[in-house]
Design a protein around this motif. Sequence first.
Motif, PDB file in Angstrom:
ATOM      1  N   VAL A 167       0.986  -1.198   0.025  1.00  0.00           N
ATOM      2  CA  VAL A 167       0.116  -0.103  -0.007  1.00  0.00           C
ATOM      3  C   VAL A 167       1.017   1.252   0.070  1.00  0.00           C
ATOM      4  CG1 VAL A 167      -2.075   1.032   1.084  1.00  0.00           C
ATOM      5  CG2 VAL A 167      -1.712  -1.403   1.196  1.00  0.00           C
ATOM      6  N   GLY A 168       0.936   2.038  -0.892  1.00  0.00           N
ATOM      7  CA  GLY A 168       1.724   3.210  -1.114  1.00  0.00           C
ATOM      8  C   GLY A 168       2.923   3.060  -2.497  1.00  0.00           C
ATOM      9  N   SER A 170       5.403   5.400  -3.048  1.00  0.00           N
ATOM     10  CA  SER A 170       6.492   6.634  -2.785  1.00  0.00           C
ATOM     11  C   SER A 170       7.945   5.992  -3.397  1.00  0.00           C
ATOM     12  CB  SER A 170       6.749   6.904  -1.438  1.00  0.00           C
ATOM     13  OG  SER A 170       7.340   5.833  -0.601  1.00  0.00           O
ATOM     14  N   VAL A 173       9.850   4.133  -0.234  1.00  0.00           N
ATOM     15  CA  VAL A 173       9.144   2.826   0.396  1.00  0.00           C
ATOM     16  C   VAL A 173       8.532   1.871  -0.531  1.00  0.00           C
ATOM     17  CG1 VAL A 173       8.168   1.629   2.454  1.00  0.00           C
ATOM     18  CG2 VAL A 173       9.013   4.036   2.720  1.00  0.00           C
ATOM     19  N   THR A 197      -3.990   5.606  -4.240  1.00  0.00           N
ATOM     20  CA  THR A 197      -5.173   6.627  -3.703  1.00  0.00           C
ATOM     21  C   THR A 197      -6.172   6.065  -5.201  1.00  0.00           C
ATOM     22  OG1 THR A 197      -4.272   8.646  -4.773  1.00  0.00           O
ATOM     23  CG2 THR A 197      -4.182   8.350  -2.053  1.00  0.00           C
ATOM     24  N   LEU A 202      -9.584  -1.253  -2.353  1.00  0.00           N
ATOM     25  CA  LEU A 202      -8.322  -1.305  -1.641  1.00  0.00           C
ATOM     26  C   LEU A 202      -8.456  -2.683  -0.699  1.00  0.00           C
ATOM     27  CD1 LEU A 202      -5.994   0.551  -1.439  1.00  0.00           C
ATOM     28  CD2 LEU A 202      -6.801   1.360   0.557  1.00  0.00           C
ATOM     29  N   ALA A 216       1.544   4.081   3.697  1.00  0.00           N
ATOM     30  CA  ALA A 216       0.703   5.358   3.237  1.00  0.00           C
ATOM     31  C   ALA A 216       0.607   6.474   4.181  1.00  0.00           C
ATOM     32  CB  ALA A 216      -0.665   4.788   3.328  1.00  0.00           C
ATOM     33  N   GLY A 217       0.968   6.394   5.411  1.00  0.00           N
ATOM     34  CA  GLY A 217       1.153   7.315   6.281  1.00  0.00           C
ATOM     35  C   GLY A 217      -0.518   8.145   6.683  1.00  0.00           C
ATOM     36  N   VAL A 236       4.628   0.104   7.999  1.00  0.00           N
ATOM     37  CA  VAL A 236       5.643   0.966   7.826  1.00  0.00           C
ATOM     38  C   VAL A 236       5.250   2.412   8.508  1.00  0.00           C
ATOM     39  CG1 VAL A 236       7.621   2.103   6.083  1.00  0.00           C
ATOM     40  CG2 VAL A 236       6.429  -0.160   5.748  1.00  0.00           C
ATOM     41  N   GLY A 237       3.926   2.503   8.516  1.00  0.00           N
ATOM     42  CA  GLY A 237       3.428   3.934   8.794  1.00  0.00           C
ATOM     43  C   GLY A 237       4.083   4.470  10.311  1.00  0.00           C
ATOM     44  N   VAL A 238       4.510   5.665  10.388  1.00  0.00           N
ATOM     45  CA  VAL A 238       4.785   6.407  11.440  1.00  0.00           C
ATOM     46  C   VAL A 238       3.889   7.698  11.556  1.00  0.00           C
ATOM     47  CG1 VAL A 238       6.538   7.266  13.009  1.00  0.00           C
ATOM     48  CG2 VAL A 238       7.246   5.512  11.526  1.00  0.00           C
ATOM     49  N   ASN A 239       2.847   7.875  12.266  1.00  0.00           N
ATOM     50  CA  ASN A 239       1.984   8.947  12.334  1.00  0.00           C
ATOM     51  C   ASN A 239       1.875   9.530  13.946  1.00  0.00           C
ATOM     52  OD1 ASN A 239       0.853   8.400   9.424  1.00  0.00           O
ATOM     53  ND2 ASN A 239       0.484   6.302  10.464  1.00  0.00           N
ATOM     54  N   ASP A 259      -0.316   2.700  10.387  1.00  0.00           N
ATOM     55  CA  ASP A 259      -1.311   2.494   9.230  1.00  0.00           C
ATOM     56  C   ASP A 259      -2.220   1.566   9.552  1.00  0.00           C
ATOM     57  OD1 ASP A 259       0.014   4.803   8.271  1.00  0.00           O
ATOM     58  OD2 ASP A 259       0.904   3.708   6.363  1.00  0.00           O
ATOM     59  N   GLY A 280      10.865   0.921  12.022  1.00  0.00           N
ATOM     60  CA  GLY A 280      11.647   2.152  12.249  1.00  0.00           C
ATOM     61  C   GLY A 280      13.116   1.761  12.716  1.00  0.00           C
TER      62      GLY A 280
HETATM   63  P1  NAP Z   1       4.436   9.181   0.803  1.00  0.00           P
HETATM   64  O1  NAP Z   1       5.523   9.701  -0.018  1.00  0.00           O
HETATM   65  O2  NAP Z   1       3.274  10.322   1.404  1.00  0.00           O
HETATM   66  O3  NAP Z   1       3.369   8.139  -0.157  1.00  0.00           O
HETATM   67  C1  NAP Z   1       2.229   7.600   0.577  1.00  0.00           C
HETATM   68  C2  NAP Z   1       1.690   6.560  -0.460  1.00  0.00           C
HETATM   69  O4  NAP Z   1       0.664   6.010   0.108  1.00  0.00           O
HETATM   70  C3  NAP Z   1       1.232   7.344  -1.876  1.00  0.00           C
HETATM   71  O5  NAP Z   1       1.630   6.599  -2.595  1.00  0.00           O
HETATM   72  C4  NAP Z   1      -0.168   7.447  -1.565  1.00  0.00           C
HETATM   73  O6  NAP Z   1      -0.932   7.298  -2.775  1.00  0.00           O
HETATM   74  C5  NAP Z   1      -0.475   6.405  -0.685  1.00  0.00           C
HETATM   75  N1  NAP Z   1      -1.745   6.379  -0.113  1.00  0.00           N
HETATM   76  C6  NAP Z   1      -1.972   7.506   0.706  1.00  0.00           C
HETATM   77  N2  NAP Z   1      -3.263   7.420   1.377  1.00  0.00           N
HETATM   78  C7  NAP Z   1      -3.615   6.410   0.849  1.00  0.00           C
HETATM   79  C8  NAP Z   1      -4.986   5.820   0.708  1.00  0.00           C
HETATM   80  N3  NAP Z   1      -6.028   6.444   1.720  1.00  0.00           N
HETATM   81  N4  NAP Z   1      -5.267   4.590   0.057  1.00  0.00           N
HETATM   82  C9  NAP Z   1      -4.449   4.114  -0.492  1.00  0.00           C
HETATM   83  N5  NAP Z   1      -3.172   4.751  -0.544  1.00  0.00           N
HETATM   84  C10 NAP Z   1      -2.700   5.788  -0.115  1.00  0.00           C
HETATM   85  O7  NAP Z   1       4.685   8.612   2.114  1.00  0.00           O
HETATM   86  P2  NAP Z   1       6.179   7.544   2.404  1.00  0.00           P
HETATM   87  O8  NAP Z   1       7.351   8.916   2.480  1.00  0.00           O
HETATM   88  O9  NAP Z   1       6.382   6.336   1.702  1.00  0.00           O
HETATM   89  O10 NAP Z   1       5.832   7.254   3.759  1.00  0.00           O
HETATM   90  C11 NAP Z   1       4.666   6.373   4.240  1.00  0.00           C
HETATM   91  C12 NAP Z   1       4.770   6.034   5.740  1.00  0.00           C
HETATM   92  O11 NAP Z   1       5.862   5.414   6.156  1.00  0.00           O
HETATM   93  C13 NAP Z   1       4.664   7.620   6.829  1.00  0.00           C
HETATM   94  O12 NAP Z   1       3.849   7.360   7.879  1.00  0.00           O
HETATM   95  C14 NAP Z   1       6.090   7.791   7.055  1.00  0.00           C
HETATM   96  O13 NAP Z   1       6.345   8.305   7.986  1.00  0.00           O
HETATM   97  C15 NAP Z   1       6.637   6.104   7.092  1.00  0.00           C
HETATM   98  N6  NAP Z   1       8.062   5.874   7.002  1.00  0.00           N
HETATM   99  C16 NAP Z   1       8.656   5.176   7.826  1.00  0.00           C
HETATM  100  C17 NAP Z   1       9.927   4.967   7.858  1.00  0.00           C
HETATM  101  C18 NAP Z   1      10.760   4.408   8.753  1.00  0.00           C
HETATM  102  O14 NAP Z   1      10.179   3.765   9.750  1.00  0.00           O
HETATM  103  N7  NAP Z   1      11.885   4.249   9.012  1.00  0.00           N
HETATM  104  C19 NAP Z   1      10.746   5.374   6.633  1.00  0.00           C
HETATM  105  C20 NAP Z   1       9.907   6.178   5.674  1.00  0.00           C
HETATM  106  C21 NAP Z   1       8.600   6.132   5.826  1.00  0.00           C
HETATM  107  P3  NAP Z   1      -0.797   8.442  -4.071  1.00  0.00           P
HETATM  108  O15 NAP Z   1       0.718   8.002  -4.622  1.00  0.00           O
HETATM  109  O16 NAP Z   1      -1.844   7.844  -5.048  1.00  0.00           O
HETATM  110  O17 NAP Z   1      -0.612   9.607  -3.352  1.00  0.00           O
END
Ligand code: NAP
Length: 302
Positions: A167-168, A170, A173, A197, A202, A216-217, A236-239, A259, A280
């Motif tokens: 899911v996601g 980016s 990730v 999205t 889903l 997804a965050g 993976v989400g950290v909110n 998430d 994390g």
């Molecule tokens: P990002 O760049 O904001 O990407 C989020 C992805 O999720 C996008 O592809 C988005 O789709 C999708 N998404 C968002 N809402 C959705 C929904 N309701 N339904 C389906 N898909 C959805 O985030 P990221 O950088 O990959 O990070 C994601 C999460 O992981 C965050 O909480 C971040 O803090 C965490 N994270 C943790 C670590 C760690 O623990 N070391 C490292 C990196 C990230 P679209 O492309 O269509 O917009």
Amino acid sequence: MTAKLIMGTQVNEEILKEIEQEVASIKKERGVVPGLVTILVGENPASISYVTLKVKTANRVGFKEVQDNQPADISESALLALIDKYNKDDSINGILVQLPLPKHIDEKKVLNAIDPDKDVDGFHPVNVGRLMIGGSEVKFPPCTPAGIQELIVRSGVNTQGAEVVVVGRSNIVGKPIANMMLQKGRNANSTVTVVHTATKDLASHCLRADILIVAAGVPGLVKPEWIKPGACVIDVGVNRVGEKISEKTGKKVAILRGDVDFEAAKEIAGFITPVPGGVGPMTIAMLMKNTLNSLKFKLGIA
Ligand code: NAP
């Protein structure tokens, strides 16, 4: 069913111990240690705490650590010159530029200036391409996806032919972990679906997953009824969803949530990562692994 918890805190410790031992033996046999430079621009408190942890970990595993702090008003050309200096420095195997950079600096330009053979974050287009090709081409997988794969494999979860749903999408990730899990090989060879999205329904995709990776965050996005019984769920989400007073320190700390609806999901999944304490802690361990590997590539012992 109560899922087995996948504790990144423990796996991180295992990996750091392995790295520590390998660094000591390379030092003994070859007289060199991996060198990592962390470049911090400005005084963003979150960046300072990330860099502090990276520096502390690099010291702990026996690396040569160079902490290069620069003022927030450093010019783009001065920063590029600094990177050029470390690109040419033989004692440095890994260059890490802490993001975000101040607005007057083009982040892409800076990251692309890092020698791909010292790009231990794995964000340079050359390394993104190498990851896409897979196999022996891969030098530095990006740290968070590499940590996710390590958690899955070390938990004994079978990836061969498994349905993996990510899911996601980016660049840091979603896309790289999807690409890594579809490669033909021992720790992957999965059938991968990536949802985002614009995905219709889903829930039905998630429900098919033997391995569900959620990045997804969006706090609590994945509901328990979207999880296949016995699946491996990597959150993976950290909110940040609020603040509380820490019992240990008496100071205000963020309340973190993943998430996935963890409490309900752990009754259905076979394996699950908690937030915090799951994915994390793995990111820094994999940064150290990439830096060690950079030296090993150079010495021809990787
Ligand atoms: P990002 O760049 O904001 O990407 C989020 C992805 O999720 C996008 O592809 C988005 O789709 C999708 N998404 C968002 N809402 C959705 C929904 N309701 N339904 C389906 N898909 C959805 O985030 P990221 O950088 O990959 O990070 C994601 C999460 O992981 C965050 O909480 C971040 O803090 C965490 N994270 C943790 C670590 C760690 O623990 N070391 C490292 C990196 C990230 P679209 O492309 O269509 O917009």
